[in-house]
Design a protein around this motif. Structure first.
Motif, PDB file in Angstrom:
ATOM      1  N   PRO A 251       0.981  -1.102   0.008  1.00 32.34           N
ATOM      2  CA  PRO A 251       0.018   0.031  -0.068  1.00 32.34           C
ATOM      3  C   PRO A 251       0.915   1.244  -0.028  1.00 32.34           C
ATOM      4  O   PRO A 251       0.285   2.243  -0.635  1.00 32.34           O
ATOM      5  N   LEU A 252       1.803   1.365   0.748  1.00 30.71           N
ATOM      6  CA  LEU A 252       2.733   2.532   0.837  1.00 30.71           C
ATOM      7  C   LEU A 252       3.314   2.678  -0.793  1.00 30.71           C
ATOM      8  O   LEU A 252       3.466   4.014  -1.097  1.00 30.71           O
ATOM      9  N   SER A 253       3.967   1.657  -1.381  1.00 28.62           N
ATOM     10  CA  SER A 253       4.154   2.091  -2.912  1.00 28.62           C
ATOM     11  C   SER A 253       2.944   2.798  -3.647  1.00 28.62           C
ATOM     12  O   SER A 253       3.369   3.722  -4.335  1.00 28.62           O
ATOM     13  N   ALA A 254       2.000   2.310  -3.380  1.00 23.08           N
ATOM     14  CA  ALA A 254       0.944   2.589  -4.317  1.00 23.08           C
ATOM     15  C   ALA A 254       0.488   4.125  -3.694  1.00 23.08           C
ATOM     16  O   ALA A 254       0.431   4.983  -4.702  1.00 23.08           O
ATOM     17  N   PHE A 255       0.793   4.622  -2.561  1.00 26.53           N
ATOM     18  CA  PHE A 255       0.523   5.963  -2.111  1.00 26.53           C
ATOM     19  C   PHE A 255       1.479   6.739  -2.637  1.00 26.53           C
ATOM     20  O   PHE A 255       0.998   7.675  -3.011  1.00 26.53           O
ATOM     21  N   ILE A 256       2.693   6.392  -2.312  1.00 28.48           N
ATOM     22  CA  ILE A 256       3.804   7.147  -2.779  1.00 28.48           C
ATOM     23  C   ILE A 256       3.700   7.408  -4.567  1.00 28.48           C
ATOM     24  O   ILE A 256       3.852   8.793  -5.034  1.00 28.48           O
TER      25      ILE A 256
ATOM     26  N   TYR B 129      -2.889  22.272 -24.831  1.00 29.51           N
ATOM     27  CA  TYR B 129      -2.326  22.196 -23.359  1.00 29.51           C
ATOM     28  C   TYR B 129      -3.403  21.388 -22.557  1.00 29.51           C
ATOM     29  O   TYR B 129      -2.994  20.638 -21.750  1.00 29.51           O
ATOM     30  N   PHE B 130      -4.694  21.858 -22.813  1.00 27.90           N
ATOM     31  CA  PHE B 130      -5.755  21.327 -21.848  1.00 27.90           C
ATOM     32  C   PHE B 130      -5.706  19.768 -22.159  1.00 27.90           C
ATOM     33  O   PHE B 130      -5.795  18.967 -21.275  1.00 27.90           O
ATOM     34  N   VAL B 131      -5.722  19.593 -23.460  1.00 25.23           N
ATOM     35  CA  VAL B 131      -6.018  18.000 -23.650  1.00 25.23           C
ATOM     36  C   VAL B 131      -4.922  17.369 -23.323  1.00 25.23           C
ATOM     37  O   VAL B 131      -4.974  16.125 -22.693  1.00 25.23           O
ATOM     38  N   ALA B 132      -3.477  17.672 -23.421  1.00 26.05           N
ATOM     39  CA  ALA B 132      -2.336  17.125 -22.855  1.00 26.05           C
ATOM     40  C   ALA B 132      -2.354  16.911 -21.577  1.00 26.05           C
ATOM     41  O   ALA B 132      -2.135  15.770 -21.130  1.00 26.05           O
ATOM     42  N   GLU B 133      -3.025  17.878 -20.654  1.00 27.36           N
ATOM     43  CA  GLU B 133      -2.875  17.654 -19.309  1.00 27.36           C
ATOM     44  C   GLU B 133      -3.874  16.510 -18.821  1.00 27.36           C
ATOM     45  O   GLU B 133      -3.597  15.472 -18.170  1.00 27.36           O
ATOM     46  N   TYR B 134      -5.078  16.551 -19.601  1.00 23.61           N
ATOM     47  CA  TYR B 134      -6.145  15.338 -19.198  1.00 23.61           C
ATOM     48  C   TYR B 134      -5.562  14.194 -19.834  1.00 23.61           C
ATOM     49  O   TYR B 134      -5.741  13.223 -19.106  1.00 23.61           O
ATOM     50  N   GLY B 135      -4.814  14.092 -21.008  1.00 25.31           N
ATOM     51  CA  GLY B 135      -4.320  12.842 -21.470  1.00 25.31           C
ATOM     52  C   GLY B 135      -3.361  12.457 -20.453  1.00 25.31           C
ATOM     53  O   GLY B 135      -3.535  11.033 -19.945  1.00 25.31           O
ATOM     54  N   HIS B 136      -2.298  13.166 -19.868  1.00 25.46           N
ATOM     55  CA  HIS B 136      -1.520  12.808 -18.825  1.00 25.46           C
ATOM     56  C   HIS B 136      -2.088  11.969 -17.774  1.00 25.46           C
ATOM     57  O   HIS B 136      -1.953  11.036 -17.145  1.00 25.46           O
ATOM     58  N   MET B 137      -3.295  12.496 -17.229  1.00 29.49           N
ATOM     59  CA  MET B 137      -3.854  12.122 -16.287  1.00 29.49           C
ATOM     60  C   MET B 137      -4.592  10.976 -16.621  1.00 29.49           C
ATOM     61  O   MET B 137      -4.642  10.126 -15.769  1.00 29.49           O
ATOM     62  N   ILE B 138      -5.334  10.837 -17.549  1.00 24.82           N
ATOM     63  CA  ILE B 138      -5.901   9.584 -18.088  1.00 24.82           C
ATOM     64  C   ILE B 138      -4.819   8.389 -18.132  1.00 24.82           C
ATOM     65  O   ILE B 138      -5.089   7.293 -17.657  1.00 24.82           O
ATOM     66  N   ILE B 139      -3.792   8.590 -18.850  1.00 21.09           N
ATOM     67  CA  ILE B 139      -2.969   7.677 -18.927  1.00 21.09           C
ATOM     68  C   ILE B 139      -2.391   7.315 -17.649  1.00 21.09           C
ATOM     69  O   ILE B 139      -1.943   5.961 -17.079  1.00 21.09           O
ATOM     70  N   GLY B 140      -2.034   8.187 -16.801  1.00 20.42           N
ATOM     71  CA  GLY B 140      -1.472   8.077 -15.247  1.00 20.42           C
ATOM     72  C   GLY B 140      -2.488   7.025 -14.565  1.00 20.42           C
ATOM     73  O   GLY B 140      -2.144   6.164 -13.901  1.00 20.42           O
ATOM     74  N   SER B 141      -3.736   7.544 -14.640  1.00 20.10           N
ATOM     75  CA  SER B 141      -4.776   6.649 -14.001  1.00 20.10           C
ATOM     76  C   SER B 141      -4.597   5.060 -14.402  1.00 20.10           C
ATOM     77  O   SER B 141      -4.828   4.158 -13.768  1.00 20.10           O
ATOM     78  N   GLY B 142      -4.494   5.036 -15.637  1.00 20.81           N
ATOM     79  CA  GLY B 142      -4.311   3.630 -16.467  1.00 20.81           C
ATOM     80  C   GLY B 142      -3.191   2.775 -15.709  1.00 20.81           C
ATOM     81  O   GLY B 142      -3.136   1.712 -15.486  1.00 20.81           O
ATOM     82  N   VAL B 143      -2.129   3.463 -15.584  1.00 14.76           N
ATOM     83  CA  VAL B 143      -1.027   2.931 -15.263  1.00 14.76           C
ATOM     84  C   VAL B 143      -0.966   2.436 -13.762  1.00 14.76           C
ATOM     85  O   VAL B 143      -0.639   1.427 -13.088  1.00 14.76           O
ATOM     86  N   VAL B 144      -1.780   3.493 -12.746  1.00 13.86           N
ATOM     87  CA  VAL B 144      -1.955   2.952 -11.549  1.00 13.86           C
ATOM     88  C   VAL B 144      -2.886   1.715 -11.457  1.00 13.86           C
ATOM     89  O   VAL B 144      -2.861   0.680 -10.717  1.00 13.86           O
ATOM     90  N   THR B 145      -4.012   1.825 -12.348  1.00 18.89           N
ATOM     91  CA  THR B 145      -4.963   0.509 -12.451  1.00 18.89           C
ATOM     92  C   THR B 145      -4.062  -0.536 -12.758  1.00 18.89           C
ATOM     93  O   THR B 145      -4.078  -1.836 -12.050  1.00 18.89           O
ATOM     94  N   LEU B 146      -2.986  -0.565 -13.633  1.00 18.30           N
ATOM     95  CA  LEU B 146      -2.466  -1.682 -14.023  1.00 18.30           C
ATOM     96  C   LEU B 146      -1.220  -2.250 -12.981  1.00 18.30           C
ATOM     97  O   LEU B 146      -1.055  -3.297 -12.836  1.00 18.30           O
ATOM     98  N   LEU B 147      -0.777  -1.179 -12.517  1.00 20.28           N
ATOM     99  CA  LEU B 147       0.349  -1.610 -11.349  1.00 20.28           C
ATOM    100  C   LEU B 147      -0.123  -2.105 -10.262  1.00 20.28           C
ATOM    101  O   LEU B 147       0.196  -2.867  -9.404  1.00 20.28           O
ATOM    102  N   PHE B 148      -1.272  -1.322  -9.683  1.00 20.05           N
ATOM    103  CA  PHE B 148      -1.712  -1.539  -8.226  1.00 20.05           C
ATOM    104  C   PHE B 148      -3.166  -2.232  -8.238  1.00 20.05           C
ATOM    105  O   PHE B 148      -3.299  -2.753  -7.151  1.00 20.05           O
ATOM    106  N   LEU B 149      -3.790  -1.798  -9.037  1.00 20.08           N
ATOM    107  CA  LEU B 149      -5.333  -2.179  -8.975  1.00 20.08           C
ATOM    108  C   LEU B 149      -5.860  -3.503  -9.823  1.00 20.08           C
ATOM    109  O   LEU B 149      -6.937  -3.452 -10.167  1.00 20.08           O
TER     110      LEU B 149
END
Lengths: 373, 173
Positions: free
Chosen positions: A218-223, A262-282
């Motif tokens: 859990p600590l890895s996921a939190f960090i 810029y706007f789309v890029a920010e949300y793109g990073h956010m969505i890819i990041g969410s996907g990576v959290v899903t894959l790595l931890f969830l």
């Protein structure tokens, strides 16, 4: 590679990018809606399309949900007058938004979004490029995205955007280390002795058919999650933008389509990041901890976990978790106040980095014990 | 096809490096440095050393140049006085250049390149496991020396930034 194969690859890539763009535009709508719900408002509820909105019951309902708002937003970005201020560095002013968007779109190539089991039971990932160094490639390319912000801030040739760009570079450096260190325990566990070493995200998901990594690390996921907030410049870490002290931050001088990028890029990073959290931890496309899609199919005595239906179900489960994480991003943004700049730096170097090193050492010892037992 | 890509990436690497040196504007130079690094990473991909390619982008293009830009922007190097040409650095640079050319020529002149069949060379950078194994067995001494050099540089930075002992903490922001 002949032309047909090339065209198929191109079509796949375009389809994935189109879906990502669709997610980006609806993430903007979700942001506005969730923000208004949290603040006791209603949010966008007027935009309507000629034919669909005329359907009784459904039409007004969709209109009140704001389903058509992204269309109007997109058209506004496209057709709004886009003046170039006279005092900017032209080349970098135009280069900035492109450099921000391209890495966000490139990272999606190594994100597996589902899996396909054929009749023989061979499992293959649904992704554009199944490369061995998947997660490193993702980090490498997404770290290039900051140049868009730095150059955008610098090229504006005025104080506030410049400060935004400077802050972006310092913040990225500070949290990239933490981010990399926080996922090392996972790959220590995935690459057990005797296996061929890999950093593929697909392999990580396959390892989570039992316990999800969030449950025993859990600590890895939190960090990782906190570092991700900082890397995607989301509140409480949106130093480059922080509109209360920097007007609009790095994109103060941008308008119209360039701001939209810029706007789309920010949300793109956010969505890819969410996907990576899903894959790595969830657990990726595993529906519940210790329960795989095959187990669920077993309860019903059916075999819908293989073939096309299985692939579609796995993609839907993955996207469901991804949307939940995007909601978390938005929820945090409208709940937690912004850190001050010196606090961001102090948290990054004096709290998060030592914590992630301690986390790495702890799990390295634990995994060494478990593997050699 | 491979040849075409090799020439393309070699051109990007060398052209970028040349433009880094001749650029008047420091921000331009940093941008060309990124182009050069990306070309080098692409060359690693052609050699099937994917891990090295990714690290090249992650560490150099992604982090080191960000720091360069950070410093360039903070110092604001626009319109600085151009220093007059001095004899000693010029001679040193010329000497280094001659050494470099001689090194390249000696590599081309030796039999090392022609002897080894390119297919029989083990690409240790292609597999993560092989790469790590080689790094911590065959190449352990260079690795540790690099680590030691980095440690020395780090201590040097701390000593320099803390100033000459007294009142070193005041410019901490």
């Amino acid at each position: 590679m002949d032309i047909t194969a090339l065209l198929i690859v191109l079509a796949k890539a375009l389809a994935v990018v189109a879906v990502l763009m669709g997610f980006c535009s609806y993430a903007v709508l979700a942001e506005r809606k969730v923000a208004s719900w949290i603040q006791g408002r209603i949010g966008p509820n007027r935009t309507s399309l000629p034919v669909i909105s005329a359907i009784p019951l459904i039409g007004p309902f969709l209109t009140r949900l704001g389903i058509f708002q992204p269309v109007a937003d997109g058209l506004k970005f496209l057709f709004k007058e886009d003046p170039v201020p006279g005092h900017v560095h032209k080349t970098y002013y135009f280069l900035g938004p492109i450099l921000a968007l391209v890495p966000a779109l490139v990272t999606v190539t190594v994100v597996p979004f589902g899996r396909y089991i054929d009749a023989e039971g061979v499992v293959s990932p649904l992704m554009l490029a199944n490369i061995d160094v998947g997660i490193l490639f993702l980090f490498a390319v997404s770290s290039l995205g900051v140049y868009g912000i730095i150059l955008g801030g610098w090229s504006a040739n005025s104080k506030y955007p410049f400060l935004g760009g400077i802050r972006a570079s310092a913040q990225l450096i500070s949290y990239e280390l933490t981010m990399g260190l926080s996922i090392l325990p996972i790959f220590l566990w995935v690459n057990a002795p005797g296996t061929e070493g890999t950093m593929s995200l697909f392999r990580v998901v396959e390892m989570q058919s039992g316990a999800w990594f969030v449950l025993w690390q859990p600590l890895s996921a939190f960090i990782f999650l906190i570092a991700l907030f900082a890397e995607t410049n989301r509140l409480p870490f949106d130093m480059p933008e922080s509109e209360t002290d920097l007007v609009g931050g790095y994109h103060t001088e941008y308008g119209g389509f360039k701001f939209g990028l810029y706007f789309v890029a920010e949300y793109g990073h956010m969505i890819i990041g969410s996907g990576v959290v899903t894959l790595l931890f969830l657990g990726g496309w595993n529906p519940l901890p210790w329960v795989t899609l095959a187990d669920v199919a077993g309860w019903f005595g059916a075999d819908f976990h293989i073939g096309i239906t299985g692939a579609v179900l796995s993609v839907l489960i993955f996207l469901g978790k991804l949307c939940a994480l995007v909601f978390l991003f938005i929820w945090v943004r409208w709940t937690v106040p912004r850190f001050r700049y010196d606090q961001v730096m102090r948290i990054g170097w004096k709290v998060m980095l030592p914590l992630s090193i301690a986390n790495l050492i702890f799990y390295a010892v634990l995994i060494a014990y478990l593997d050699t037992r | 096809m491979i040849d075409f890509f090799f020439y393309l990436f070699a051109f990007l690497t060398l052209g970028g490096a040349l433009l880094v040196v001749v650029s008047r504007n420091a921000v331009n130079a940093a941008m060309f440095l990124i182009v050069s690094f990306l070309g080098m990473a692409a060359s690693f991909v052609l050699l099937e050393a994917y891990f090295l390619a990714v690290l090249q982008v992650l560490v150099y293009a992604g982090a080191v140049v960000v720091l360069f830009l950070f410093i360039i922007m903070l110092l604001d190097t626009q319109g600085g006085e151009r220093k007059a040409f001095k004899m000693l650095p010029g001679v040193a640079a010329g000497f280094a250049f001659v050494l470099l050319i001689m090194g390249v020529l000696s590599i081309f002149g030796s039999d090392a390149l022609t002897d080894a069949d390119s297919a029989s060379v083990v690409a240790t950078g292609s597999s993560l496991k092989a790469f790590g194994y080689q790094l911590f067995t065959t190449y352990l001494l260079p690795l540790q020396m690099t680590g030691f050099l980095l440690l020395v540089a780090m201590i040097g930075v701390i000593v320099l930034s803390k100033g000459s002992g007294k009142g070193g903490k005041e410019d901490e922001s």
